[in-house]
Design a protein around this motif. Structure first.
Motif, PDB file in Angstrom:
ATOM      1  N   SER B  76       0.823  -1.221   0.000  1.00 33.78           N
ATOM      2  CA  SER B  76       0.000   0.000   0.000  1.00 33.78           C
ATOM      3  C   SER B  76       0.850   1.262   0.000  1.00 33.78           C
ATOM      4  N   THR B 135      -5.953  -2.194   0.922  1.00 35.67           N
ATOM      5  CA  THR B 135      -5.932  -0.830   1.471  1.00 35.67           C
ATOM      6  C   THR B 135      -5.347   0.137   0.443  1.00 35.67           C
ATOM      7  N   ILE B 138      -8.082   1.028  -1.868  1.00 33.75           N
ATOM      8  CA  ILE B 138      -9.060   1.915  -1.221  1.00 33.75           C
ATOM      9  C   ILE B 138      -8.528   3.352  -1.204  1.00 33.75           C
ATOM     10  N   VAL B 142     -10.224   6.578  -3.298  1.00 39.73           N
ATOM     11  CA  VAL B 142     -10.760   7.762  -2.630  1.00 39.73           C
ATOM     12  C   VAL B 142      -9.980   8.998  -3.072  1.00 39.73           C
TER      13      VAL B 142
ATOM     14  N   SER C 306     -11.760   1.588  -4.913  1.00 36.03           N
ATOM     15  CA  SER C 306     -11.903   1.476  -3.465  1.00 36.03           C
ATOM     16  C   SER C 306     -12.796   0.310  -3.094  1.00 36.03           C
ATOM     17  N   ILE C 307     -13.915   0.186  -3.813  1.00 38.26           N
ATOM     18  CA  ILE C 307     -14.851  -0.890  -3.486  1.00 38.26           C
ATOM     19  C   ILE C 307     -14.204  -2.247  -3.738  1.00 38.26           C
ATOM     20  N   GLY C 309     -11.119  -2.884  -3.376  1.00 38.32           N
ATOM     21  CA  GLY C 309     -10.229  -3.113  -2.249  1.00 38.32           C
ATOM     22  C   GLY C 309     -10.977  -3.636  -1.034  1.00 38.32           C
ATOM     23  N   VAL C 310     -12.126  -3.023  -0.760  1.00 40.47           N
ATOM     24  CA  VAL C 310     -12.918  -3.455   0.393  1.00 40.47           C
ATOM     25  C   VAL C 310     -13.354  -4.896   0.220  1.00 40.47           C
TER      26      VAL C 310
END
Lengths: 375, 325, 327
Positions: B76, B135, B138, B142, C306-307, C309-310
């Protein structure tokens, strides 16, 4: 009031794509580029790479240097076909000036800002360069390094710019707004109010690409054309085709496809072929595969360009500066033609590879067509 | 039981690998500079420029060394570097008064990410590759989605970190040197360092010896994230403002793992150290600089780099007894 | 349906469990797609879904072989890119050479797999580093060879492998050739692990190489073969990708991580010892269904990462939790 501000911020964060578009939506620049598109260029007829729009010239007598010279070029990288064609143009142009040019040193930053800064520092401290050409990877990031270089030698910047006026000149075609205006107006002229257009884009956050979309979007909004989606494809053909298929499968009627770069245009068209649908109106770019498809399938299409011949201009400008000649500046704005149906045939060259950019201005250069992968 | 873990000696001596690698790198650089007539690169300024190529990757790799030593891994870091660089420039908005708050906020954010990574790995028992890949995705998502509202630039004063120097030595090199010494000290001379080697070398043994292995793994992840944060702050200073792709474009995730392993740190954990990692980073820096001087084609460079990564690891890995996967 | 033994230590588990992990996620995701866009439940669109998912599923099957033996293959995306570029340069629009070139591509793939395998097995370089090296190397070679941009041309008989769809097929309506290739590859991959002694060996090597060696398993050969299978899957996927959408220099970009993620979502265990072909197949289908679902939802592109990744962490976390509870 506070609630509203909070709400607005939240909404802005959620739909960051729209906030992003606003940052690249400058009405003054839009207007300026629209005017430049229809301006008559100055300079030698039929050699758009040596032409310029507007009247500004800069004096370069203080940089004059006799005898053989060494040019250094810090390249952001060759991470897409546009840059591959461009680098070939630049090398071929340098070959034309063998008598004056002792050496052309090219260093490649592999798309890394940090490396490009180190590369420029090493070129400057190496002391071999008489002039430095920079094609920056990112505008803001390269500014300090270019400023430091300006203090030592003449610098010429092209493609993406830097946030400083210290380079002798900054070479670029009309620009992203111009690209979006040409393609957006063509599509708007072929569609009716309420028709749907799908926007396919490479990636977010790159200034030269964001402005293309914001200009086209403005035109679509004005014409009452509905943008059904704006999708990022990362220049990946498989992803492009899948995205378009998904829109088709959703039952959306797509009347036109607008693209901010044409390298995956044929993949987008294939999605329509595979679904057994008629081709949409499409804006691509000046790549051979798109032009051939356009001709063979009789598409309703336009090929705006961000011409690769600017890579030639960079070498010409650098040598002119070392000759002490006046050059267009502080911005050297190149004409940015678009390929339309009536001139389509003359841009098609069956010898060239599919992703060759036809507006390379390289047909007369040494090594054509083999240097560019043709046969 | 506790005595044999207090001062673990790396089975493969750390120093020779590092010295050999550093020697080869410097030799390569010097020879290339002489052959191509770029003698200016051997001056103080040239050497400082070469070493500056080490800073960003070096900072990340120091942190990566901690997680790899403890038998984990962190993918990450690339996304985290981007996040920190963007966040720092957004919070500062060119205002020098905001420097400290921005730095603290960024490091705080890194600590949180490191904590989450570490907790999911150590307490959740989830494979670290998957955790940190997740992570990373994610954070990247974002960040890219909110980049439009996260623009700004760092303060001019902050850029001193990247562009300032004292007696011809750039501050950034002093920063890397200081943090390297600190990392080396922690690993070699402190209880925490000893525990890292113990947990990485033999987790079951370490647990039996009364070490709370989960805590050690969690701390190592926090260290890695903080070092990635330092790299992000350095890059923000160097690039004036962050973009959400600088980490990914710099391939800091895979490259930091590669230099750590090239430097003799074993992926399974428990063996290796800071000196080797720095030598690995130096190798990459000299390759960059040397290939430039030689004018090697960009694609060929990639081929050579791939082959060198394998060869550099094979040189010391080939003596490994038993199997690796 | 048979599955391979789970681990050398634990009992043979019923096939049901091995299937469940990925299959359940896949059905849930596809149901969500069907809910949003009911026509995806029609056979035609499901077949189209399979056509597009085929390269990823095939890659995941190959990656699974390496994962079972305890390693990773990061080079498969680069191999797929090389295949697409090489095919277009070598065939250069001449349909008569297609099959010969495809043969050559497999030879090329097998050699890359052998190199990976030998470096890991004999030079003792960890697979993640070895294949990172070959990833850079193969990618660089592909770009150097093509000059950095697509070159040459792919004739229709090559494109058909990934693009052709037979229409008016009874029962299912349409049948893409890629789905047939997919079924064939999965059957072979299944047979390799379940119909031969190889599956047991791979699990044994992944679980505990030292013990496997003492038990007489040829550890090095098992490892090398896994990398060869993985490379062969990358060649196959590359051919389908090139067929589906044509030549590009980033055809295989990022696919290696997606393939690893697919296997893990499907319930395979990294560093070896657990997993079946079904984990790869349903894991990959789940991942692809997720991509499609996120496309249909029309979320900002970036948040889709992101989704993803989750979901990745959640899927693996859930399977860890199940395993722990069971023990």
């Amino acid at each position: 009031m506070t609630m509203r501000t909070l709400l607005a911020t939240t909404v802005a964060l959620t739909f960051a794509g729209q906030a992003l578009a606003q940052d690249f939506n400058d009405p003054a620049e839009f207007k300026k580029q629209r005017e430049q598109l229809s301006m008559t260029p100055q300079g030698p007829e039929g050699q758009p790479w040596a032409q310029h729009l507007g009247d500004g010239m800069v004096d370069t007598a203080k940089y004059k240097k006799d005898g053989q010279v060494t040019l250094c070029f810090s390249n952001a990288g060759v991470f897409n076909p546009w840059r591959v064609v461009g680098l070939n143009n630049l090398n071929a142009e340098a070959e034309l000036h063998k008598d004056r040019l002792q050496q052309l040193i090219v260093v490649d930053a592999e798309g890394k800002d940090d490396k490009q800064i180190s590369d420029i520092e090493a070129l400057v401290s190496g002391g071999k360069c008489d002039a430095l050409i920079v094609s920056p990877n990112t505008t803001a990031a390269l500014t300090p390094a270019v400023e430091a270089a300006c203090a030592k030698l003449p610098v010429i910047v092209f493609d993406r710019g830097v946030n400083t006026s210290c380079p002798v000149t900054y070479i670029h075609p009309v620009g992203g707004y111009g690209f979006g205006i040409t393609s957006g107006e063509f599509i708007a002229s072929k569609l009716k109010k309420g028709d749907n257009v799908l926007a396919l884009r490479i990636m977010p956050g790159v200034d030269v690409l964001e402005t293309r979309y914001s200009a086209a979007k403005n035109i679509f909004d004005e014409a009452g054309i509905n943008v059904v989606g704006s999708e990022f494809t990362g220049s990946d053909r498989a992803k492009t085709k899948s995205v378009v298929e998904d829109y088709i499968n959703r039952g959306e009627k797509i009347d036109a496809v607008w693209m901010d770069a044409g390298d995956t245009a044929t993949a987008a068209l294939e999605a329509f072929e595979d679904a057994g649908l008629p081709y949409p109106v499409i804006s691509g770019e000046d790549q051979q595969d798109f032009l051939r498809k356009w001709q063979s399938e009789k598409l309703t299409a336009i090929g705006p360009s961000y011409p690769t011949y600017q890579w030639r201009t960079a070498v010409i400008a650098a040598l002119d500066v070392l000759d002490g000649k006046q050059v267009p500046g502080p911005e050297w704005v190149l004409p940015q033609p678009a390929i339309t149906e009536d001139v389509l045939a003359k841009y098609i060259d069956e010898r060239m590879p599919p992703l060759h950019y036809s507006l390379c201005g390289c047909q007369e250069l040494p090594g054509y067509p083999e240097r560019w992968g043709g046969k | 039981m506790t005595t044999n873990i207090a001062k673990p000696k790396p089975a493969i001596p750390d120093l020779p690998v590092a010295v050999l690698l550093a020697g080869l790198s410097i030799g390569f650089f010097a020879v290339v500079a002489l052959v191509t007539g770029e003698t200016a690169q051997l001056s103080g300024e040239g050497i400082a420029g070469l070493l500056q190529r080490m800073v960003a990757l070096g900072l990340v790799a120091l942190g990566q060394t901690f997680v790899i030593l403890v038998g984990s891994i962190d993918l990450s870091v690339a996304a985290l570097i981007s996040a920190v660089a963007v966040l720092a420039s957004h919070v500062m908005q060119g205002d020098p008064a905001m420097m400290l708050p921005a730095v603290l906020l960024c490091l705080g954010f890194c600590a949180v990410v490191g904590f989450v990574n570490g907790a999911l790995v150590a307490y959740g028992g989830i494979n670290p590759l998957i955790v940190t890949l997740g992570t990373g995705l994610i954070i990247q998502g974002v960040l890219a989605a909110s980049f439009g509202v996260l623009q700004g630039a760092v303060a001019r004063e902050f850029q001193v970190i990247a562009y300032g120097s004292v007696l011809g030595v750039p501050y950034s090199l002093l920063l890397l040197a200081t943090l390297s010494l600190a990392a080396g000290f922690v690993l070699d001379r402190t209880l925490f360092g000893a525990r890292i080697y113990a947990v990485g070398g033999n987790p079951d043994g370490a647990r039996l010896a009364g070490i709370r292995t989960e805590r050690v793994i969690l701390s190592a992840h926090m260290v890695a994230s903080l070092f990635a944060g330092a790299a992000g702050l350095y890059l923000a200073a160097r690039l004036q403002s962050g973009t959400p792709w600088i980490g990914r474009d710099g391939i800091y995730d895979l490259e930091s793992i590669a230099v750590t392993v090239i430097g003799g740190t074993i992926l399974a954990g428990g063996k290796g150290g800071v000196a080797g990692t720095l030598a690995g980073v130096l190798l990459f820096a000299t390759l960059d600089a040397g290939f430039n001087m030689l004018g090697i084609d960009a694609f060929l460079k990639q081929v050579l780099r791939g082959a060198i990564v394998i060869a550099a690891v094979a040189v010391h890995a080939v003596r490994t007894k038993g199997h690796v996967a | 349906m048979m599955t391979v033994p789970q681990t050398s230590a634990s009992l043979r588990r019923p096939a049901r469990i091995a299937i469940n992990a990925g299959l359940v996620i896949f059905i849930a995701l596809y149901a969500a797609i069907g809910f949003l866009q009911p026509n995806y439940l029609e056979p035609g669109l499901f077949m189209n879904f399979l056509r597009r998912a085929a390269p990823l599923v095939i890659l995941a099957c190959g990656q699974l072989y390496v994962i079972l033996t305890g390693g990773f293959d990061l080079s498969m995306g680069a191999v797929a890119t090389l295949v697409v570029l090489a095919a277009s340069i070598l065939i250069n629009g001449d349909p008569d050479t297609t099959w010969a070139v495809i043969g050559a591509l497999y030879v090329m793939g097998v050699s890359i797999g052998l190199v990976n395998g030998f470096v890991v097995a004999f030079l003792k370089v960890p697979s993640i580093i070895t294949t990172l090296g070959t990833m850079l190397l193969v990618n660089g070679l592909a770009l150097a060879w093509s000059g950095g941009a697509a070159r040459g041309d792919l004739p229709d008989n090559f494109r058909n492998l990934g693009r052709l769809v037979w229409r008016d097929v009874s029962v299912i309506g349409t049948l893409p050739l890629a789905a047939v290739v997919l079924a064939g590859f999965v059957a072979l991959a299944w047979f390799g692990l379940n119909g031969t002694v190889y599956g047991k060996r791979a699990l044994a090597v992944g679980d505990n190489p030292r013990a496997a060696e003492l038990a007489g398993t040829p550890v090095a050969a098992t490892r090398i073969l896994a990398f060869v299978v993985s490379a062969v899957s990358a060649v196959t996927a590359g051919i389908l990708l090139g067929g589906f959408s044509g030549v590009s220099v980033n055809a295989g970009e990022g696919l290696e991580l997606q393939a690893i993620a697919a296997c893990v979502i499907g319930g395979a265990q990294l560093l070896g010892g657990r997993g079946s072909v079904w984990s790869a197949v349903f894991g990959a289908l789940s991942l692809f269904a997720l991509f499609t679902l996120l496309n249909l939802l029309g979320l900002p592109q970036a948040l889709r990462d992101s989704i993803q990744g989750v979901i990745l962490i959640a899927a693996v976390g859930a399977s860890m939790w199940r395993t722990r509870r069971r023990n």
